[in-house]
Scaffold this motif. Structure first.
Motif, PDB file in Angstrom:
ATOM      1  N   CYS A 187       0.862  -1.181   0.000  1.00  0.00           N
ATOM      2  CA  CYS A 187       0.000   0.000   0.000  1.00  0.00           C
ATOM      3  C   CYS A 187       0.895   1.226   0.000  1.00  0.00           C
ATOM      4  N   PHE A 188       0.367   2.354  -0.426  1.00  0.00           N
ATOM      5  CA  PHE A 188       1.185   3.552  -0.527  1.00  0.00           C
ATOM      6  C   PHE A 188       0.500   4.708   0.185  1.00  0.00           C
ATOM      7  N   VAL A 223      -3.206  -1.102   6.541  1.00  0.00           N
ATOM      8  CA  VAL A 223      -2.412  -1.660   7.632  1.00  0.00           C
ATOM      9  C   VAL A 223      -3.334  -1.976   8.803  1.00  0.00           C
ATOM     10  N   GLU A 224      -4.249  -1.072   9.085  1.00  0.00           N
ATOM     11  CA  GLU A 224      -5.216  -1.288  10.169  1.00  0.00           C
ATOM     12  C   GLU A 224      -6.053  -2.535   9.923  1.00  0.00           C
ATOM     13  N   VAL A 251       4.712  -7.554   6.919  1.00  0.00           N
ATOM     14  CA  VAL A 251       5.742  -6.880   6.131  1.00  0.00           C
ATOM     15  C   VAL A 251       5.017  -6.002   5.121  1.00  0.00           C
ATOM     16  N   VAL A 252       5.220  -4.681   5.254  1.00  0.00           N
ATOM     17  CA  VAL A 252       4.469  -3.710   4.465  1.00  0.00           C
ATOM     18  C   VAL A 252       5.386  -3.007   3.473  1.00  0.00           C
ATOM     19  N   GLN A 282      -2.761  -4.510  -1.988  1.00  0.00           N
ATOM     20  CA  GLN A 282      -2.794  -5.951  -2.196  1.00  0.00           C
ATOM     21  C   GLN A 282      -2.207  -6.616  -0.971  1.00  0.00           C
ATOM     22  N   LYS A 283      -2.816  -7.705  -0.553  1.00  0.00           N
ATOM     23  CA  LYS A 283      -2.275  -8.424   0.594  1.00  0.00           C
ATOM     24  C   LYS A 283      -1.898  -9.842   0.207  1.00  0.00           C
ATOM     25  N   ASN A 284      -0.941 -10.367   0.968  1.00  0.00           N
ATOM     26  CA  ASN A 284      -0.445 -11.737   0.807  1.00  0.00           C
ATOM     27  C   ASN A 284      -0.024 -12.043  -0.626  1.00  0.00           C
TER      28      ASN A 284
END
Length: 162
Positions: free
Chosen positions: A44-45, A51-52, A65-66, A129-131
């Motif tokens: 994310c940017f 993140v929340e 890990v972001v 996007q996650k994972n």
């Protein structure tokens, strides 16, 4: 925690079994400078809302890990989200970007590594996007790998080392 990344590297000299994350200026901000766990990734940017969402999930045995694009112009983790991570049992958060509320975060029982601090946070309608596989600091990070962090650096592994 008693592990050391240097000892893990010595015990696993085969460079295919571990990856050393390039030291591009990550600093320790959390109350735990030594932490490890199963990687969960997020891209994310300049938007802390994603993140929340991730830290609202059960984080037992995990490290978020972001990939924040390396931005130092917007904090994507602060004391409220770090406290949420503690509440939901996350072992740590690695931010390729900025955080805020660093003094408060330093007193929380969680590992936090980031590039720096910035006092402003933001939410936007951004793409996230996650994972997924993400890349920064000369390393590819994949969900379900493991990450080990201490005062000397960070390493990743496809298998659990401790």
């Amino acid at each position: 925690m008693t592990f050391k990344t240097a000892d893990l590297c010595d015990a696993n000299p085969n460079t295919e079994s571990i990856n050393i994350v390039d030291n591009i200026g990550f600093k320790d901000y959390g109350g735990n400078s030594r932490f490890y766990g199963n990687i969960q990734t997020l891209k994310c940017f300049e938007d802390h809302s994603w993140v929340e969402k991730m830290l609202s999930e059960d984080g037992t045995g995990k490290v978020l890990v972001v990939d924040g694009g390396g931005s130092l112009k917007c904090a994507i983790l602060g004391d409220r989200l770090a406290s949420l991570a503690v509440k939901n049992n996350w072992n740590g958060v690695v931010v390729y970007g900025a955080i805020r509320d660093s003094v408060t975060i330093s007193k929380l029982p969680i590992g936090v590594k980031a590039l720096g601090t910035y006092p402003i946070s933001n939410t936007k309608d951004t793409v996230w996007q996650k994972n997924i596989g993400i890349e920064f600091a000369g390393t590819y990070f994949w969900s379900d790998q493991y990450i080990y962090c201490d005062e000397d650096g960070m390493i990743t592994s496809r298998s659990k080392l401790i």
